[in-house]
Design an enzyme around this catalytic site. Structure first.
Site, PDB file in Angstrom:
ATOM      1  N   HIS A 209       1.831   4.404  -2.920  1.00 21.28           N
ATOM      2  CA  HIS A 209       1.788   5.865  -2.744  1.00 21.28           C
ATOM      3  C   HIS A 209       2.961   6.528  -3.466  1.00 21.28           C
ATOM      4  CE1 HIS A 209      -1.530   6.879  -0.104  1.00 21.28           C
ATOM      5  NE2 HIS A 209      -1.205   5.952   0.779  1.00 21.28           N
TER       6      HIS A 209
ATOM      7  N   HIS B 196       0.843  -1.203   0.000  1.00 18.99           N
ATOM      8  CA  HIS B 196       0.000   0.000   0.000  1.00 18.99           C
ATOM      9  C   HIS B 196       0.880   1.256   0.000  1.00 18.99           C
ATOM     10  CE1 HIS B 196      -3.631   2.344   1.619  1.00 18.99           C
ATOM     11  NE2 HIS B 196      -2.626   3.170   1.822  1.00 18.99           N
ATOM     12  N   GLU B 197       1.920   1.259   0.836  1.00 21.61           N
ATOM     13  CA  GLU B 197       2.772   2.451   0.944  1.00 21.61           C
ATOM     14  C   GLU B 197       3.655   2.648  -0.294  1.00 21.61           C
ATOM     15  OE1 GLU B 197       1.863   4.447   3.138  1.00 21.61           O
ATOM     16  OE2 GLU B 197       0.718   3.001   4.314  1.00 21.61           O
TER      17      GLU B 197
HETATM   18 ZN    ZN Z   1      -2.468   5.207   2.175  1.00 21.14          ZN
END
Ligand code: ZN
Length: 165
Positions: free
Chosen positions: A145, A141-142
């Site tokens: 980003h 998830h990171e």
């Molecule tokens: Zn996030």
């Protein structure tokens, strides 16, 4: 440590691909990486991961809580500078995610079950680590980003449900 969290699905900083931290910049960004870890460790902030673009910095730095699962109470929160997923299992797993930058929304996202990540730690040492379960999910998830990708881009079901509060 207080940060202003960037929010919104079309937020320009969140949608920009972040740059690698160069070797001459490493020392300069170590402090920020440590501050990000402190931020995530503060339960008032309610996160398990944070990427630099979420605090307005388009550099490849993330802070992640390496939890086995939601009940894990004995986990490390670490910073990864220039994280790279260098290997992953073919097997994926669907689970619910949310994001500090998209308040109030959750959705099911498919992620690889196991990954190997290389990164530079805050002592400026190159590291690599094998992760599975929730920790692997948080890192994916990171890292998204850093590419300008938000979890909502990967939600398969159209049921973006509002969080109960
Ligand atoms: Zn996030």
């Amino acid at each position: 440590m207080q940060f202003t969290i960037q929010t919104g699905k079309t937020n320009e900083i969140l949608r920009t691909k972040s740059e690698s931290v160069s070797s001459v910049e490493l020392r300069k960004f170590t402090r920020l990486a440590e501050d990000m870890v402190r931020y995530i460790k503060n339960p008032d902030n309610g996160g398990v991961g944070l990427a630099a673009p979420q605090i307005g910095v388009n550099k490849r730095i993330i802070a992640v809580s390496l939890m086995r699962d939601g009940d894990d109470e004995n986990y490390r929160t670490i910073a990864m500078i220039n994280p790279e997923i260098i290997e992953h299992a073919d097997e994926t797993e669907l689970d619910n995610e949310g994001c500090l930058s998209i308040p109030g929304e959750h959705g099911d996202v498919d992620r690889w079950k196991r990954i190997k990540v290389s990164y530079i730690d805050t002592s400026l040492r190159p590291q690599s680590i094998l992760l599975s379960g929730l920790a692997a999910r948080i890192v994916q998830h990171e890292v998204d980003h850093l590419e300008g990708i938000l979890f909502i881009d990967r939600v398969k079901k159209s049921e973006n449900i509002l969080a109960k509060k």
